[in-house]
Each structure stands twice: as C-alpha cells, then as structure tokens.
Design a protein around this motif. Structure first.
Motif, short mmCIF file in Angstrom:
data_model
loop_
_atom_site.label_atom_id
_atom_site.label_comp_id
_atom_site.label_asym_id
_atom_site.label_seq_id
_atom_site.Cartn_x
_atom_site.Cartn_y
_atom_site.Cartn_z
N ASP A 170 0.86 -1.19 0.00
CA ASP A 170 0.00 0.00 0.00
C ASP A 170 0.89 1.23 0.00
O ASP A 170 1.26 1.77 1.06
CB ASP A 170 -0.92 -0.01 1.22
CG ASP A 170 -2.01 1.04 1.14
OD1 ASP A 170 -1.82 2.02 0.39
OD2 ASP A 170 -3.03 0.90 1.83
N THR A 171 1.23 1.70 -1.20
CA THR A 171 2.17 2.81 -1.34
C THR A 171 1.66 4.09 -0.70
O THR A 171 2.39 4.78 0.02
CB THR A 171 2.47 3.07 -2.83
OG1 THR A 171 3.04 1.88 -3.40
CG2 THR A 171 3.43 4.23 -2.99
N GLU A 172 0.41 4.43 -0.95
CA GLU A 172 -0.14 5.68 -0.42
C GLU A 172 -0.20 5.67 1.10
O GLU A 172 0.07 6.70 1.75
CB GLU A 172 -1.53 5.95 -1.02
CG GLU A 172 -1.51 6.26 -2.50
CD GLU A 172 -0.55 7.40 -2.85
OE1 GLU A 172 -0.62 8.45 -2.17
OE2 GLU A 172 0.27 7.23 -3.76
N ARG A 173 -0.56 4.54 1.67
CA ARG A 173 -0.58 4.44 3.14
C ARG A 173 0.82 4.62 3.71
O ARG A 173 1.01 5.31 4.71
CB ARG A 173 -1.17 3.11 3.58
CG ARG A 173 -1.20 2.92 5.10
CD ARG A 173 -1.86 1.60 5.48
NE ARG A 173 -1.88 1.44 6.94
CZ ARG A 173 -0.87 0.94 7.64
NH1 ARG A 173 0.24 0.56 7.00
NH2 ARG A 173 -0.95 0.83 8.97
N THR A 174 1.79 4.01 3.06
CA THR A 174 3.17 4.12 3.52
C THR A 174 3.65 5.56 3.43
O THR A 174 4.30 6.08 4.36
CB THR A 174 4.10 3.21 2.69
OG1 THR A 174 3.65 1.86 2.79
CG2 THR A 174 5.53 3.31 3.18
N LYS A 175 3.35 6.23 2.34
CA LYS A 175 3.72 7.64 2.20
C LYS A 175 3.07 8.48 3.30
O LYS A 175 3.70 9.38 3.87
CB LYS A 175 3.31 8.17 0.83
CG LYS A 175 4.16 7.68 -0.32
CD LYS A 175 3.70 8.32 -1.63
CE LYS A 175 4.57 7.89 -2.79
NZ LYS A 175 4.11 8.51 -4.07
N GLY A 176 1.82 8.18 3.59
CA GLY A 176 1.11 8.91 4.63
C GLY A 176 1.76 8.73 6.00
O GLY A 176 1.90 9.69 6.76
N LEU A 177 2.14 7.49 6.31
CA LEU A 177 2.80 7.21 7.58
C LEU A 177 4.14 7.94 7.67
O LEU A 177 4.49 8.49 8.73
CB LEU A 177 3.03 5.70 7.74
CG LEU A 177 1.78 4.84 7.95
CD1 LEU A 177 2.14 3.36 7.87
CD2 LEU A 177 1.14 5.16 9.30
N LEU A 178 4.87 7.96 6.57
CA LEU A 178 6.16 8.64 6.57
C LEU A 178 6.00 10.15 6.70
O LEU A 178 6.76 10.80 7.44
CB LEU A 178 6.92 8.31 5.28
CG LEU A 178 7.48 6.89 5.20
CD1 LEU A 178 8.00 6.59 3.79
CD2 LEU A 178 8.61 6.69 6.22
N LEU A 179 5.02 10.72 6.02
CA LEU A 179 4.78 12.16 6.12
C LEU A 179 4.36 12.55 7.54
O LEU A 179 4.80 13.58 8.07
CB LEU A 179 3.70 12.61 5.12
CG LEU A 179 4.15 12.76 3.67
CD1 LEU A 179 2.95 13.05 2.78
CD2 LEU A 179 5.18 13.88 3.54
N GLU A 180 3.53 11.73 8.16
CA GLU A 180 3.09 12.01 9.53
C GLU A 180 4.27 11.96 10.50
O GLU A 180 4.42 12.86 11.35
CB GLU A 180 2.03 10.99 9.94
CG GLU A 180 1.45 11.24 11.32
CD GLU A 180 0.34 10.26 11.69
OE1 GLU A 180 -0.07 10.25 12.86
OE2 GLU A 180 -0.09 9.50 10.80
N ALA A 181 5.09 10.94 10.37
CA ALA A 181 6.25 10.82 11.25
C ALA A 181 7.26 11.93 10.98
O ALA A 181 7.85 12.50 11.91
CB ALA A 181 6.91 9.46 11.06
N ALA A 182 7.45 12.26 9.72
CA ALA A 182 8.41 13.30 9.35
C ALA A 182 7.93 14.67 9.83
O ALA A 182 8.74 15.50 10.26
CB ALA A 182 8.61 13.32 7.84
#
Length: 206
Positions: free
Chosen positions: A4-16
């Motif tokens: 799930d690419t979009e979910r992963t990007k979302g998790l990374l953006l939130e953490a970042a």
C-alpha cells in the motif's frame, strides 16, 4: 499482498512532520522517522529522494491543508479580522505550520520549497484579500497577509517571550487573540479607507 504505497507515504509524512517540527531540518534523522512510521528507511529514499525532499513534501502538505482549513470569507475589514482570529485559533490547536515555517526561515533563509504549489497558494490568498477589500493593491494585500501570518504564527512558537512581556496567565491566549484581531481590523480598515480616497475626493473646479 500488494504494498500500500499511499498508506506508507502517509505514515512517513506524519512521522516526518513530527520530527521536523521538533528538531528542524538539520536535527531531524531519517532513522527516527522510519522507526516512528514503522517503515524501512529505504522507502523514504524511494518515495521522496532524500531528507531535504522529504522536508519539502512535509511543508507543502501542511500549508496546502491549512489553505483548505482556514479560508478568507466575507468582505470588509471584519472579514480579515475574522480570518486572523480563526487562523490564531487553528495554530493554538495545531502549531505544525508555524513551527515548520520558522524552521524553514532559520535554516533555509529565502530558499523556497515546493515553489509552484506555494506560489499558487499565496496568489489565491492575495486574491481573496483583494476580494475582501476591493481597491487595495496586490502589494498592500500581501503586506496585510504577512502581518496576519506573523502575528498568528508567533503565538505558539514564542511562548517564553510572550510570558516575559505580559506575565502570562490563564487567559493569556484569549487576550492575545483579541489583540491580534484588533490589530488586523485596524490595519485592514486603514487600507480600505485609502483605497476609497480617490472615489471620495472632491472634483476639481476650474
């Protein structure tokens, strides 16, 4: 199972976002961001390129969200004062945008990230300000917006200075909000009056 690419990007953006808000660009660490997101750090390089590009993506996402959440509504000085009050309230609940912008200014100076998107967002805000205060120039509209942003963004990132200047207190945020709204109303009213001066000037006599 497909990744799930979009979910992963979302998790990374939130953490970042959390990491950059707390430590800035120089102090942030890719390892911490990846651990917080529960994602292999190689995904950061795959999706965003490097830490600088990730910082860019975080700022653009935060400011784009702010554009939608706090629009300029109505007309007249009251509309700009109301906008300032709502922006102040937003930043009291969520200081993400002010913190990111202060870190950007400290660490990057005049370098702007996400230029096309941010230019479009700024132009939209200027247009909304002109619609609220017909007749004012684009430069005056931009100056008024910078004043509003400076007043509202400073509140959550300069708490120590605020306390030293005013003594703090349980109703401090409410009093500061009132001061911001009053200042913006007076500034907007002055600009609106100046814009109407040519229309109100007496006709020249022969």
């Amino acid at each position: 199972m497909a990744w799930d690419t979009e979910r992963t990007k979302g998790l990374l953006l939130e953490a970042a976002t959390s990491e950059f808000c707390t430590r800035g660009l120089a102090g942030a660490r890719i390892d911490r961001i990846a651990t917080e997101a529960g994602v292999n750090k190689e995904r950061i390089y795959q999706y965003f390129g490097n830490k600088n590009a990730l910082f860019d993506a975080v700022i653009v996402a935060a400011l784009s969200s702010l554009m939608d959440e706090v629009p300029i509504e109505g007309r007249g000085p009251e509309a700009m004062a109301d906008y300032a009050g709502r922006l102040f309230d937003h930043h009291q609940k969520d200081a993400t945008a002010p913190r990111l912008l202060f870190w950007e200014g400290l660490e990057r100076g005049t370098e702007v990230v996400g230029l096309p998107k941010r230019m479009a967002n700024c132009a939209s805000k200027v247009n909304s300000t002109i619609a609220a205060l017909p007749g004012i120039s684009r430069e005056d509209a931009g100056d008024l917006l910078i004043t509003i942003v400076s007043l509202c963004d400073a509140a959550p990132v300069l708490p120590a200075l605020d306390g030293l200047m005013t003594g703090g207190g349980p109703e401090r945020a409410e009093r500061r909000r009132a001061a911001v709204v009053r200042t913006v109303y007076l500034a907007a009213a002055a600009l609106a009056a100046e814009a109407q001066e040519p229309l109100n000037a007496p006709a020249a006599t022969a």
